[in-house]
Design a protein around this motif. Structure first.
Motif, PDB file in Angstrom:
ATOM      1  N   ASP A 111       0.692  -1.330   0.110  1.00 11.98           N
ATOM      2  CA  ASP A 111       0.053  -0.051   0.047  1.00 11.98           C
ATOM      3  C   ASP A 111       0.857   1.464  -0.033  1.00 11.98           C
ATOM      4  O   ASP A 111       0.416   2.384  -0.692  1.00 11.98           O
ATOM      5  CB  ASP A 111      -1.064   0.111   1.306  1.00 11.98           C
ATOM      6  CG  ASP A 111      -2.012   1.074   0.953  1.00 11.98           C
ATOM      7  OD1 ASP A 111      -2.693   1.113  -0.141  1.00 11.98           O
ATOM      8  OD2 ASP A 111      -2.646   1.466   2.143  1.00 11.98           O
ATOM      9  N   ALA A 112       2.169   1.264   0.651  1.00 11.50           N
ATOM     10  CA  ALA A 112       3.084   2.273   0.660  1.00 11.50           C
ATOM     11  C   ALA A 112       3.639   2.660  -0.487  1.00 11.50           C
ATOM     12  O   ALA A 112       4.115   3.627  -1.027  1.00 11.50           O
ATOM     13  CB  ALA A 112       4.049   2.104   1.845  1.00 11.50           C
ATOM     14  N   GLU A 113       3.888   1.529  -1.461  1.00 17.01           N
ATOM     15  CA  GLU A 113       4.492   1.831  -2.512  1.00 17.01           C
ATOM     16  C   GLU A 113       3.832   1.551  -3.930  1.00 17.01           C
ATOM     17  O   GLU A 113       4.263   1.968  -4.807  1.00 17.01           O
ATOM     18  CB  GLU A 113       5.779   0.486  -2.826  1.00 17.01           C
ATOM     19  CG  GLU A 113       5.228  -0.714  -2.830  1.00 17.01           C
ATOM     20  CD  GLU A 113       6.223  -1.725  -3.089  1.00 17.01           C
ATOM     21  OE1 GLU A 113       6.290  -2.588  -4.141  1.00 17.01           O
ATOM     22  OE2 GLU A 113       7.178  -1.829  -2.152  1.00 17.01           O
ATOM     23  N   LEU A 114       2.539   1.271  -3.879  1.00 19.28           N
ATOM     24  CA  LEU A 114       1.674   1.282  -5.018  1.00 19.28           C
ATOM     25  C   LEU A 114       0.672   2.329  -4.857  1.00 19.28           C
ATOM     26  O   LEU A 114       0.294   2.735  -3.859  1.00 19.28           O
ATOM     27  CB  LEU A 114       0.981  -0.193  -5.130  1.00 19.28           C
ATOM     28  CG  LEU A 114       2.023  -1.350  -5.284  1.00 19.28           C
ATOM     29  CD1 LEU A 114       1.080  -2.586  -5.340  1.00 19.28           C
ATOM     30  CD2 LEU A 114       2.861  -1.272  -6.769  1.00 19.28           C
ATOM     31  N   GLU A 115       0.006   2.825  -5.930  1.00 22.06           N
ATOM     32  CA  GLU A 115      -1.041   3.672  -6.103  1.00 22.06           C
ATOM     33  C   GLU A 115      -2.416   2.860  -5.524  1.00 22.06           C
ATOM     34  O   GLU A 115      -3.280   3.550  -5.416  1.00 22.06           O
ATOM     35  CB  GLU A 115      -1.167   4.352  -7.231  1.00 22.06           C
ATOM     36  CG  GLU A 115      -0.230   5.579  -7.752  1.00 22.06           C
ATOM     37  CD  GLU A 115      -0.234   6.046  -8.902  1.00 22.06           C
ATOM     38  OE1 GLU A 115      -1.441   6.274  -9.186  1.00 22.06           O
ATOM     39  OE2 GLU A 115       0.655   6.588  -9.342  1.00 22.06           O
ATOM     40  N   GLU A 116      -2.477   1.618  -5.965  1.00 26.96           N
ATOM     41  CA  GLU A 116      -3.915   1.110  -5.747  1.00 26.96           C
ATOM     42  C   GLU A 116      -3.953   0.595  -4.162  1.00 26.96           C
ATOM     43  O   GLU A 116      -3.131   0.990  -3.270  1.00 26.96           O
ATOM     44  CB  GLU A 116      -3.743  -0.489  -6.293  1.00 26.96           C
ATOM     45  CG  GLU A 116      -3.759  -0.553  -7.652  1.00 26.96           C
ATOM     46  CD  GLU A 116      -2.108  -0.548  -8.332  1.00 26.96           C
ATOM     47  OE1 GLU A 116      -1.407  -1.131  -7.659  1.00 26.96           O
ATOM     48  OE2 GLU A 116      -1.974  -0.309  -9.508  1.00 26.96           O
ATOM     49  N   ASP A 117      -5.295   0.619  -3.670  1.00 29.57           N
ATOM     50  CA  ASP A 117      -5.435   0.141  -2.423  1.00 29.57           C
ATOM     51  C   ASP A 117      -5.395  -1.109  -2.241  1.00 29.57           C
ATOM     52  O   ASP A 117      -5.791  -1.925  -3.021  1.00 29.57           O
ATOM     53  CB  ASP A 117      -7.107   0.590  -2.051  1.00 29.57           C
ATOM     54  CG  ASP A 117      -7.379   2.110  -2.202  1.00 29.57           C
ATOM     55  OD1 ASP A 117      -6.660   2.890  -1.916  1.00 29.57           O
ATOM     56  OD2 ASP A 117      -8.417   2.458  -2.670  1.00 29.57           O
ATOM     57  N   VAL A 118      -4.649  -1.747  -1.085  1.00 27.69           N
ATOM     58  CA  VAL A 118      -4.269  -3.026  -0.736  1.00 27.69           C
ATOM     59  C   VAL A 118      -4.825  -3.136   0.628  1.00 27.69           C
ATOM     60  O   VAL A 118      -4.508  -2.284   1.631  1.00 27.69           O
ATOM     61  CB  VAL A 118      -2.757  -3.206  -0.935  1.00 27.69           C
ATOM     62  CG1 VAL A 118      -2.370  -4.638  -0.640  1.00 27.69           C
ATOM     63  CG2 VAL A 118      -2.152  -2.813  -2.334  1.00 27.69           C
ATOM     64  N   LEU A 119      -5.536  -4.052   0.854  1.00 28.20           N
ATOM     65  CA  LEU A 119      -6.108  -4.745   2.030  1.00 28.20           C
ATOM     66  C   LEU A 119      -5.680  -6.122   2.371  1.00 28.20           C
ATOM     67  O   LEU A 119      -5.412  -6.970   1.183  1.00 28.20           O
ATOM     68  CB  LEU A 119      -7.515  -4.635   2.115  1.00 28.20           C
ATOM     69  CG  LEU A 119      -8.224  -3.179   1.888  1.00 28.20           C
ATOM     70  CD1 LEU A 119      -9.559  -3.275   1.838  1.00 28.20           C
ATOM     71  CD2 LEU A 119      -7.651  -2.244   3.182  1.00 28.20           C
ATOM     72  N   GLU A 120      -5.498  -6.616   3.620  1.00 33.91           N
ATOM     73  CA  GLU A 120      -5.372  -7.957   3.879  1.00 33.91           C
ATOM     74  C   GLU A 120      -6.655  -8.926   3.621  1.00 33.91           C
ATOM     75  O   GLU A 120      -7.799  -8.416   3.873  1.00 33.91           O
ATOM     76  CB  GLU A 120      -5.304  -8.075   5.291  1.00 33.91           C
ATOM     77  CG  GLU A 120      -4.824  -9.355   5.960  1.00 33.91           C
ATOM     78  CD  GLU A 120      -4.729  -9.500   7.455  1.00 33.91           C
ATOM     79  OE1 GLU A 120      -4.283 -10.620   7.957  1.00 33.91           O
ATOM     80  OE2 GLU A 120      -4.791  -8.317   8.089  1.00 33.91           O
ATOM     81  N   LEU A 121      -6.398  -9.905   2.996  1.00 36.11           N
ATOM     82  CA  LEU A 121      -7.543 -10.865   2.579  1.00 36.11           C
ATOM     83  C   LEU A 121      -7.869 -11.554   4.081  1.00 36.11           C
ATOM     84  O   LEU A 121      -6.962 -12.205   4.564  1.00 36.11           O
ATOM     85  CB  LEU A 121      -7.087 -11.974   1.718  1.00 36.11           C
ATOM     86  CG  LEU A 121      -7.978 -12.810   1.355  1.00 36.11           C
ATOM     87  CD1 LEU A 121      -9.223 -12.147   0.416  1.00 36.11           C
ATOM     88  CD2 LEU A 121      -7.489 -14.091   0.431  1.00 36.11           C
ATOM     89  N   GLN A 122      -9.300 -11.455   4.489  1.00 33.83           N
ATOM     90  CA  GLN A 122      -9.823 -12.082   5.652  1.00 33.83           C
ATOM     91  C   GLN A 122     -10.924 -12.870   5.308  1.00 33.83           C
ATOM     92  O   GLN A 122     -11.447 -12.797   4.072  1.00 33.83           O
ATOM     93  CB  GLN A 122     -10.466 -10.979   6.603  1.00 33.83           C
ATOM     94  CG  GLN A 122      -9.334  -9.890   6.997  1.00 33.83           C
ATOM     95  CD  GLN A 122      -9.972  -8.745   7.745  1.00 33.83           C
ATOM     96  OE1 GLN A 122     -11.103  -8.557   7.879  1.00 33.83           O
ATOM     97  NE2 GLN A 122      -9.141  -7.776   8.460  1.00 33.83           N
TER      98      GLN A 122
END
Length: 186
Positions: A111-122
């Motif tokens: 999330d810090a290095e990409l422009e996309e939103d990144v979340l943890e898969l739960q």
């Protein structure tokens, strides 16, 4: 055999994406407590928030496919104009791709290095919470009309502040000091 209905409040993102699932619906603004607490209310038409999600797996060379959700949501809320303090409509339109990864540390790093939103898969995710988060991010920071419907009232003190009083020219005072006694007198 009937397919089991998908509960958006307990969405299994992994299974939903693996099945290339699609889901849509609408929620009244009152069901989105954080959003309804941040605005004056629903726009006078009282339309609900419309949303849709689609799951997609993207192939990766030499690895397992990436898990993505495409989230869209639309609605119109009423906010307070910061200029005239009257109500104003604010159209909200969310269109986001969210990538899911296996653990929180990987999500944080990506999330810090990409422009996309990144979340943890739960295992289970509350889709309504996710949609509400995205709608909150769409709210204007300083809501205001392009042109307020009513002219702004001005107090006499504000009028005086807006029109600067004439100030004496400092060079005129210097010119008086430069004059020799008796000059300029008639």
């Amino acid at each position: 055999m009937n397919a089991k209905p998908i509960d958006p409040r307990r969405l299994d993102v992994g299974a939903f994406v693996a099945a290339a699932g699609e889901l849509s619906g609408e929620w009244p603004l009152t069901e989105l407590e954080r959003l309804s607490g941040s605005v004056l209310g629903a726009h006078p038409e009282g339309e609900p928030i419309h949303w849709q999600v689609q799951g997609e797996q993207r192939p990766v060379t030499g690895g397992e496919p990436e898990v993505w959700l495409h989230v869209t949501a639309q609605g119109c809320v009423s906010m307070q104009c910061q200029r005239c303090l009257g109500p104003m409509p604010a159209a909200l339109d969310v269109d986001r791709w969210i990538r899911f990864v296996r653990d929180a540390s990987q999500a944080e790093a990506l999330d810090a290095e990409l422009e996309e939103d990144v979340l943890e898969l739960q295992r289970h995710m509350d889709l309504r919470e996710l949609v509400e988060d995205e709608l909150l991010l769409e709210l204007p920071l300083v809501p205001r009309h392009e042109a307020c419907p009513q002219p702004l009232p001005m107090t006499p003190e504000q009028d005086a502040v807006d029109e600067p009083s004439p100030r004496p020219n400092p060079f005129a005072a210097l010119a008086q000091l430069k004059k020799k006694p008796g000059e300029g007198e008639t």
